[in-house]
Design a protein around this motif. Structure first.
Motif, mmCIF file in Angstrom:
data_model
loop_
_atom_site.group_PDB
_atom_site.id
_atom_site.type_symbol
_atom_site.label_atom_id
_atom_site.label_comp_id
_atom_site.label_asym_id
_atom_site.label_seq_id
_atom_site.Cartn_x
_atom_site.Cartn_y
_atom_site.Cartn_z
ATOM 1 N N VAL A 111 4.125 -66.706 -6.273
ATOM 2 C CA VAL A 111 5.125 -65.842 -6.192
ATOM 3 C C VAL A 111 6.432 -66.861 -5.787
ATOM 4 C CG1 VAL A 111 6.249 -64.090 -4.511
ATOM 5 C CG2 VAL A 111 3.706 -63.810 -5.237
ATOM 6 N N SER B 54 10.086 -62.176 -9.302
ATOM 7 C CA SER B 54 10.771 -60.864 -9.224
ATOM 8 C C SER B 54 12.181 -61.342 -8.193
ATOM 9 C CB SER B 54 9.838 -60.051 -8.177
ATOM 10 O OG SER B 54 8.887 -59.390 -8.835
ATOM 11 N N SER C 176 11.913 -58.625 -11.383
ATOM 12 C CA SER C 176 12.350 -57.240 -10.861
ATOM 13 C C SER C 176 13.931 -56.926 -11.032
ATOM 14 C CB SER C 176 11.707 -57.108 -9.294
ATOM 15 O OG SER C 176 12.339 -55.857 -8.899
ATOM 16 N N GLU D 29 15.923 -49.178 -11.078
ATOM 17 C CA GLU D 29 14.622 -49.676 -10.979
ATOM 18 C C GLU D 29 14.420 -50.458 -12.341
ATOM 19 O OE1 GLU D 29 12.370 -49.356 -8.756
ATOM 20 O OE2 GLU D 29 13.117 -47.716 -7.770
ATOM 21 N N GLY D 30 13.601 -51.407 -12.330
ATOM 22 C CA GLY D 30 13.220 -52.000 -13.649
ATOM 23 C C GLY D 30 12.750 -53.212 -13.503
HETATM 24 C C1 LIG Z 1 9.958 -56.328 -5.565
HETATM 25 C C2 LIG Z 1 8.937 -57.182 -6.128
HETATM 26 C C3 LIG Z 1 8.093 -56.563 -6.592
HETATM 27 C C4 LIG Z 1 8.048 -55.284 -7.361
HETATM 28 O O1 LIG Z 1 9.115 -54.758 -7.702
HETATM 29 P P1 LIG Z 1 9.692 -53.505 -8.334
HETATM 30 O O2 LIG Z 1 10.534 -53.717 -9.446
HETATM 31 O O3 LIG Z 1 10.230 -52.914 -7.095
HETATM 32 O O4 LIG Z 1 8.272 -52.680 -8.817
HETATM 33 C C5 LIG Z 1 6.836 -57.294 -7.019
HETATM 34 N N1 LIG Z 1 6.685 -58.696 -6.288
HETATM 35 C C6 LIG Z 1 7.664 -59.075 -5.591
HETATM 36 C C7 LIG Z 1 7.624 -60.405 -5.031
HETATM 37 C C8 LIG Z 1 8.906 -58.421 -5.072
HETATM 38 O O5 LIG Z 1 9.868 -58.946 -4.406
#
Ligand SMILES: *Cc1c(COP(=O)(O)O)cnc(C)c1O
Length: 391
Positions: free
Chosen positions: A139, A167, A191, A202-203
Motif C-alpha cells: 500500500v 489508491s 482510487s 466514486e471510481g
Molecule cells: C480509498 C482507499 C481504498 C478504496 O477506495 P474506494 O475507491 O473508496 O473503494 C482502498 N485502499 C486504500 C489504501 C484507500 O485509501
C-alpha cells in the motif's frame, strides 16, 4: 460542535471541482450515452498513457478494482494474501471476498510503508511453514510508493504476485517513473474517491501490462460477458448473441464519471505540485513544534495524499487530548489508519498486536492534518496555532 466551528471546519481532504470539470460532465449529459459510451475508454487510455502502462480498466471504485485484481490473479479458497495493516480495510477485504486468508506485514513506522526487512523474515518463516502468500498487496500510504524494486526481487525468490494499492498515489513517482507503470507488479489499483488525488465521484482504475489480465478484468467488470463473436465458446448465427463465460459483476464506471476524470486528469501534475508545496509549508511552520513528519523515501516523489504528523510520545491520553482539542477547534484531523486487524470483523482471525510493533507505534502517534488543493496559507497557519495549543 457548535455552529461557528462548523462554518470554519477544515476537513483533512477535499475534492476540487473546476468549471472545466462541470462542462465536461454537461457535455456527456447532452450527448447520446451516459454510460458505456466513448468517455470510459478515453479515460482509461489517458490514465494508462499518463502512468506508462499498457492497459487501463476503469471501474466503479478501488474496492471493486482490488476485488477484480485478486480474481484476475486466481486468488481463491486455500490462498493467502498479505497486505499492510495500516491501510483502508478494502486492501484486506478483497482477499476475503475471494475466500482467501489474509495476513499482514508490519510497517516501518517512519515511512508508514511495508517494512522490507520484516517482509523478508516473514517470507522466510512462511516458506518453512508452507504458508507463503499467493499475492502481496503493498500500500503506497499517503502517496509514497513502497520499495517496489526490493519487493519485486522477493516476489521472484518466493514466487508470489504483486498488486499495488496505489489508491493514494496517482501522480507519484518511484525511481523517477510513474506509479502505476506496473514495472514491478502484475496490477496497480487507483482510487478516485473525492478525498483522493483526483476524483470521479466514486471510481477506481486498474493498470496492467499483461493482455490476458486486462481481458479477464474487463470481462469480470461486466458480468463475465463476452460480445466479440470471435471469442464465443458456442457457435452462433444471430447478432443478438452474447456469452457469459465467467461469474462477473457490474463494476462499471459511467461516462459521467469518466468525463469528470478526464477533466481532472488534466490537472494531475498541478495538483501534485500544489500538495507538495503545502506539505513543505507545513514543514516550515511546524518546525519548532514537538512533532515529526512521515518520512518520504529518497527515490520517491509522493503525490502527498495525506500530511501525516507524528506525536513524539506514545500516550493514549495525550493522543486523545491533541486529537479532540483540534477537532473542537474545527480542524478535521484524522487517523489513517486504525490497524485493520483491530477492526471487530477481524477479531475472529486472532491477530496479535505484539506482532505489529511498527503499526502499533504508528497508529498511536500519527495524525493526518488538512491538505488539499484550495487550502489557504492562513488555514495552514490555523492548523499550526491549534497544534501549538494542544501539543
Ligand atoms: C480509498 C482507499 C481504498 C478504496 O477506495 P474506494 O475507491 O473508496 O473503494 C482502498 N485502499 C486504500 C489504501 C484507500 O485509501
Amino acid at each position: 460542535m457548535n455552529k461557528l466551528s462548523l462554518n470554519n471546519f477544515i476537513p483533512y481532504g477535499r475534492h476540487f471541482i473546476s468549471d472545466d470539470d462541470i462542462n465536461s460532465i454537461l457535455n456527456v449529459l447532452n450527448g447520446k450515452l451516459i454510460t458505456q459510451g466513448e468517455f470510459v475508454p478515453k479515460f482509461e487510455n489517458k490514465v494508462a498513457k499518463k502512468v506508462n502502462a499498457k492497459h487501463g480498466i476503469a471501474v466503479n471504485s478501488a474496492t471493486s478494482a482490488l476485488h477484480l485484481a485478486c480474481l484476475a490473479l486466481d486468488v481463491g479458497v486455500g490462498d493467502i494474501v498479505w497486505t499492510s495493516p495500516i491501510s483502508f480495510v478494502a486492501s484486506a477485504n478483497c482477499a476475503l471476498y475471494c475466500g482467501a486468508k489474509v495476513d499482514f506485514v508490519d510497517i516501518d513506522n517512519a515511512t508508514g510503508l511495508i517494512d522490507i526487512k520484516k517482509l523478508e523474515i516473514k517470507l522466510a518463516n512462511a516458506e518453512k511453514n508452507n504458508s507463503l502468500p499467493k499475492v502481496l498487496i503493498p500500500v503506497h500510504l499517503a502517496g509514497s510508493s513502497c520499495d517496489m524494486n526490493k519487493i519485486n526481487s522477493l516476489s521472484k525468490k518466493y514466487s508470489f504476485l504483486i498488486i499495488e494499492d496505489a489508491s493514494h498515489a496517482i501522480g507519484g513517482k518511484y525511481e523517477n517513473q510513474s506509479v502505476g507503470n506496473c514495472k514491478y507488479s502484475s496490477i496497480t489499483v487507483f482510487s478516485f474517491h473525492p478525498v483522493k488525488i483526483i476524483t470521479t465521484g466514486e471510481g477506481g482504475l486498474l493498470t496492467t501490462n499483461k493482455n490476458d489480465l486486462a481481458e479477464k478484468i474487463r470481462m469480470l467488470r461486466s458480468h463475465g460477458i463476452v460480445r466479440d463473436k470471435n471469442k464465443f465458446q458456442y457457435s452462433t448465427e444471430g447478432s443478438w448473441k452474447y456469452e457469459q463465460q465467467l461469474l462477473g459483476f457490474n463494476y462499471r464506471m459511467t461516462d459521467l464519471q469518466a468525463a469528470l476524470g478526464l477533466s481532472q486528469l488534466n490537472r494531475l501534475d498541478e495538483i501534485v505540485i500544489e500538495r507538495n508545496r503545502q506539505l513543505k509549508f507545513y514543514y516550515e511552520i511546524l518546525k519548532d513544534l514537538p512533532l515529526t513528519h512521515l518520512i518520504i523515501p529518497e527515490n520517491v516523489v509522493s503525490s502527498v495524499h495525506l500530511a501525516v504528523i507524528k506525536l513524539k510520545k506514545v500516550s493514549p491520553q495525550y493522543y486523545l487530548d491533541v486529537f479532540e482539542g483540534m477537532r473542537s477547534e474545527g480542524i478535521g484531523v484524522q487517523l489513517h489508519y486504525i490497524p485493520i486487524y483491530k477492526q471487530p470483523y477481524f477479531s475472529k482471525f486472532n491477530f496479535q498486536e505484539k506482532n505489529f510493533p511498527g503499526s502499533e507505534e504508528y497508529s498511536s502517534t500519527a495524525i493526518s492534518i488538512p491538505i488539499f488543493p484550495g487550502l489557504k496559507e492562513k488555514e495552514q497557519l490555523r492548523v499550526r496555532d491549534s497544534l501549538k495549543k494542544f501539543l
